[in-house]
Design a protein around this motif. Structure first.
Motif, PDB file in Angstrom:
ATOM      1  N   LYS A 131      -4.872  -4.491  -8.927  1.00 18.87           N
ATOM      2  CA  LYS A 131      -6.021  -5.364  -9.140  1.00 18.87           C
ATOM      3  C   LYS A 131      -6.386  -6.150  -7.886  1.00 18.87           C
ATOM      4  CE  LYS A 131      -4.806  -5.892 -14.009  1.00 18.87           C
ATOM      5  NZ  LYS A 131      -4.407  -6.814 -15.095  1.00 18.87           N
ATOM      6  N   ASN A 132      -5.593  -5.986  -6.808  1.00 15.66           N
ATOM      7  CA  ASN A 132      -5.851  -6.733  -5.580  1.00 15.66           C
ATOM      8  C   ASN A 132      -6.694  -5.955  -4.577  1.00 15.66           C
ATOM      9  OD1 ASN A 132      -4.043  -4.786  -4.862  1.00 15.66           O
ATOM     10  ND2 ASN A 132      -2.402  -6.207  -4.228  1.00 15.66           N
ATOM     11  N   GLY A 133      -7.283  -4.858  -5.016  1.00 15.96           N
ATOM     12  CA  GLY A 133      -8.169  -4.113  -4.137  1.00 15.96           C
ATOM     13  C   GLY A 133      -7.507  -2.982  -3.373  1.00 15.96           C
ATOM     14  N   GLU A 134      -6.199  -2.826  -3.504  1.00 13.57           N
ATOM     15  CA  GLU A 134      -5.531  -1.732  -2.808  1.00 13.57           C
ATOM     16  C   GLU A 134      -5.882  -0.399  -3.457  1.00 13.57           C
ATOM     17  OE1 GLU A 134      -1.395  -2.516  -2.806  1.00 13.57           O
ATOM     18  OE2 GLU A 134      -1.505  -4.219  -1.428  1.00 13.57           O
ATOM     19  N   LYS A 141       9.692  -2.077  -5.276  1.00 15.67           N
ATOM     20  CA  LYS A 141      11.043  -1.760  -5.768  1.00 15.67           C
ATOM     21  C   LYS A 141      11.475  -0.336  -5.455  1.00 15.67           C
ATOM     22  CE  LYS A 141      11.289  -5.066  -9.588  1.00 15.67           C
ATOM     23  NZ  LYS A 141      11.525  -5.242 -11.042  1.00 15.67           N
ATOM     24  N   HIS A 142      10.515   0.544  -5.180  1.00 17.09           N
ATOM     25  CA  HIS A 142      10.844   1.944  -4.970  1.00 17.09           C
ATOM     26  C   HIS A 142      10.466   2.442  -3.574  1.00 17.09           C
ATOM     27  CE1 HIS A 142      10.606   1.407  -9.319  1.00 17.09           C
ATOM     28  NE2 HIS A 142      11.330   2.494  -9.465  1.00 17.09           N
ATOM     29  N   GLY A 143      10.033   1.546  -2.686  1.00 20.33           N
ATOM     30  CA  GLY A 143       9.592   1.976  -1.361  1.00 20.33           C
ATOM     31  C   GLY A 143      10.709   2.142  -0.349  1.00 20.33           C
ATOM     32  N   LYS A 144      11.903   1.675  -0.656  1.00 22.26           N
ATOM     33  CA  LYS A 144      12.998   1.766   0.313  1.00 22.26           C
ATOM     34  C   LYS A 144      13.491   3.213   0.423  1.00 22.26           C
ATOM     35  CE  LYS A 144      17.497  -0.232   1.440  1.00 22.26           C
ATOM     36  NZ  LYS A 144      18.584  -1.133   0.994  1.00 22.26           N
ATOM     37  N   GLU A 150       3.214  -3.186 -11.486  1.00 23.00           N
ATOM     38  CA  GLU A 150       2.502  -3.636 -10.283  1.00 23.00           C
ATOM     39  C   GLU A 150       3.416  -3.654  -9.052  1.00 23.00           C
ATOM     40  OE1 GLU A 150      -0.656  -4.396  -9.732  1.00 23.00           O
ATOM     41  OE2 GLU A 150      -1.321  -3.989 -11.776  1.00 23.00           O
ATOM     42  N   ASP A 151       4.699  -3.953  -9.244  1.00 27.77           N
ATOM     43  CA  ASP A 151       5.629  -4.039  -8.108  1.00 27.77           C
ATOM     44  C   ASP A 151       6.363  -2.724  -7.869  1.00 27.77           C
ATOM     45  OD1 ASP A 151       7.087  -4.032 -10.416  1.00 27.77           O
ATOM     46  OD2 ASP A 151       8.411  -5.701  -9.859  1.00 27.77           O
ATOM     47  N   PRO A 197       0.832  -1.219   0.000  1.00 28.66           N
ATOM     48  CA  PRO A 197       0.000   0.000   0.000  1.00 28.66           C
ATOM     49  C   PRO A 197       0.851   1.245   0.000  1.00 28.66           C
ATOM     50  CG  PRO A 197       0.069  -1.004   2.165  1.00 28.66           C
ATOM     51  CD  PRO A 197       0.788  -1.951   1.260  1.00 28.66           C
ATOM     52  N   LEU A 198       0.210   2.385  -0.177  1.00 31.62           N
ATOM     53  CA  LEU A 198       0.920   3.658  -0.153  1.00 31.62           C
ATOM     54  C   LEU A 198       1.582   3.866   1.197  1.00 31.62           C
ATOM     55  CD1 LEU A 198      -1.556   6.069  -1.933  1.00 31.62           C
ATOM     56  CD2 LEU A 198       0.441   4.957  -2.877  1.00 31.62           C
ATOM     57  N   PRO A 199       2.780   4.425   1.243  1.00 28.95           N
ATOM     58  CA  PRO A 199       3.474   4.635   2.518  1.00 28.95           C
ATOM     59  C   PRO A 199       2.735   5.637   3.385  1.00 28.95           C
ATOM     60  CG  PRO A 199       4.609   5.732   0.731  1.00 28.95           C
ATOM     61  CD  PRO A 199       3.541   4.903   0.101  1.00 28.95           C
TER      62      PRO A 199
END
Length: 582
Positions: free
Chosen positions: A333-336, A292-295, A287-288, A2-4
């Motif tokens: 597509k997973n509802g997030e 990959k960019h959340g760190k 999708e990922d 999810p969003l940070p």
């Protein structure tokens, strides 16, 4: 992922000099590099130099020039075009079409492989379309038949764009051959003598009667047939040189190919060979993306004009392929929760993304108009951004280009008073037969061409149901007083200060006309270009050479401009169905 969540520590936009320098250990793919504009300079390694900006001049084997006309080559923008052909749509290179240029002749391709210079025989329409075309053939030579000069002379009178171009090319020809002795005219004139250093070839004229054997049925007095005869005669006279006819006339090229003569379009004016590669201003994130960019992500909020906006500073492999003011979105597509953002800063592999205002919500409506889809919301964010001076909107009929631009203009002229007036202009190219001269003032003469704006004004004026007929009439008079309709014919030399300038049907403008219009902008002026490159009415303009395509490609990545391609029609179910089946 999810969003940070929002951190508590404060943060702010950094200036470019304070940005952390990202280490680029893995070279960026050429397909990504090609999407970066020439105006965006990043302090990274040379392995990421934009492919589209590197001019690939083919190595040419020295060829002894005969004392007669040598050969021309494909237009100089070839290197640029081939680089653009490799440019995929951002982040989805698999969707880009492998496009092979269908109009380049076999003789021209063979000459490119062998490195032999070509001799280009120019049709008159090429010179009148682009007066600088003489100097656009790089190391190749240019040949002008006498009938071409005759046709130039026939078109030099008048105040039309064609007449001006004919006079300009005549002045260039006079300067090229003015100091050449008549005995040496057969040797040709250096095309670089007027300061055009890229033009390394020579200019040759038809100095003697050349009788090429054409089919007996072709009328010999017709100008096109005389040029075809010259091409046939040159092939006979210089069998070792590739002779290529260059013409903007499709029928002329068809006739040449039917006679076995190499013929090509003039592609130096083409921004892109394939309109599918045109910058859309929108990119879908993988999708990922957050994994990959959340760190090390940073986020903060800033309040401007009473509106709170969230910013994210992120680092990752996708960032180098993005452009400033490009819109990004992720719809899991997973509802997030979905994410919609705009790129505000890019430095190496680090970027700042800004969340968008939701103009689809009624409380954020612009002059009573709310966005009906994702692209319209992106467009309204650009149109309502005071830091964005130049906006281009592309889309098919019914996507809402004019309505959005007009609503944003009225809101910023009459409500926020950001601009003091709306100026509307467009090219007066008729779809059917011309209706002849129109009486009245400049605005009265332009009013028949502005039916689209009248229709949208009617929609915007009916949005206030509480005002009643008298209130709507007063509002309509007020709106009319703030909208001025101007003709393109009187734009040269003008300067617009604090205006909201809308250029409708911009696909019918040439790159030169677009430059004339955009350079009219004074302090505080915002320019909006609207158009559909699938509906071009101007002769010799194509999707690849339209002025609208030109500005979209040249302005991408500039911090004060933005572009959105509207995808979905919102006019009516009838209009949407008709656009699909008809």
């Amino acid at each position: 992922m999810p969003l940070p969540k929002m951190p508590t520590k404060p943060a702010a936009l950094l200036s470019p000099k304070d940005y952390p320098k990202a280490e680029n250990k893995t070279p960026i793919k050429a397909s990504q590099a090609a999407t970066k504009p020439a105006v965006t300079k990043t302090p990274t390694s040379s392995t990421r130099a934009p492919a589209a900006t590197q001019k690939a001049i083919p190595s040419v084997a020295p060829v002894s020039r005969p004392v007669a006309p040598p050969a021309p080559a494909s237009a100089p923008s070839k290197a640029k075009l081939e680089a653009s052909k490799a440019t995929p749509k951002a982040l989805s290179p698999a969707t880009a079409k492998a496009h092979v240029n269908p109009v380049k002749s076999v003789a021209s391709r063979a000459a490119d492989k062998s490195g032999i210079t070509k001799l280009f025989v120019l049709d008159t329409n090429v010179l009148m379309h682009d007066p600088s075309s003489l100097f656009r053939f790089e190391e190749h030579d240019v040949y002008l038949p006498m009938i071409t000069l005759e046709e130039l002379d026939d078109h030099k009178k008048g105040m039309t764009e064609v007449a001006r171009n004919a006079r300009q090319i005549s002045r260039s020809l006079d300067a090229l051959v003015g100091d050449i002795d008549h005995h040496d005219i057969d040797k040709g004139a250096l095309l670089s003598k007027l300061g055009n250093k890229d033009a390394k070839g020579r200019l040759f004229f038809q100095t003697k009667l050349q009788g090429g054997s054409l089919p007996a049925g072709l009328p010999q007095g017709k100008a096109d047939n005389q040029i075809l005869g010259v091409v046939r005669a040159l092939e006979t006279e210089f069998p070792g040189r590739p002779i290529v006819l260059v013409s903007k006339d499709i029928n002329m090229r068809i006739k040449a190919r039917a006679l076995g003569l190499p013929a090509e379009d003039y592609f130096n004016d083409h921004v892109l060979e394939d309109s599918d590669l045109l910058y859309t201003g929108i990119v879908q994130l993988p999708e990922d993306f957050w994994n990959k960019h959340g760190k090390g992500i940073e986020s903060w909020q800033e309040s401007k004009n009473g509106t709170s906006t969230t910013y994210y500073r992120i680092t990752g492999p996708v960032i180098p392929s993005l452009l400033v003011n490009q819109f990004v979105y992720l719809e899991p597509k997973n509802g997030e929760a979905s994410f919609y953002g705009q790129v505000r800063q890019i430095m190496g592999k680090t970027a700042v993304l800004q969340t968008l205002r939701d103009y689809g919500h009624p409380k954020h409506s612009v002059w009573g108009v709310t966005s009906r889809n994702r692209e319209q919301n992106f467009a309204l964010n650009l149109l309502m951004d005071p830091e964005c001076d130049f906006v281009t909107l592309l889309g098919q009929a019914g996507t809402g280009k004019t309505l959005l631009a007009l609503a944003a203009g009225l809101a910023q002229v009459l409500e926020t008073k950001t601009y003091n007036e709306i100026i509307v202009t467009r090219v007066t190219v008729p779809v059917g037969e011309d209706i002849g001269f129109l009486p009245g003032t400049e605005e009265e003469k332009m009013s028949p061409w502005m039916g689209a704006f009248d229709d949208n004004l009617e929609v915007l004026n009916k949005s206030d149901n509480d005002a009643g007929d008298w209130g709507r009439a007063a509002t309509q008079d007020l709106i009319r007083s703030k909208i001025k309709i101007k003709s393109l014919n009187f734009m040269r030399g003008r300067t617009f200060v604090n205006k909201f300038l809308i250029i409708d049907e911009a696909q019918n403008l040439t790159p030169k006309q677009v430059k004339t219009l955009v350079t009219r902008a004074g302090p505080g002026t915002k320019i909006i270009c609207l158009g559909n490159i699938a509906q071009i009415d101007t002769p010799y303009l194509t999707e690849g050479s339209s002025g609208l395509t030109y500005v979209v490609d040249r302005f991408k990545g500039w911090a004060h401009s933005g572009h959105v391609t509207l995808a979905r029609g919102e006019r009516s179910r009838l209009a949407d169905h008709a656009s699909e089946i008809l």
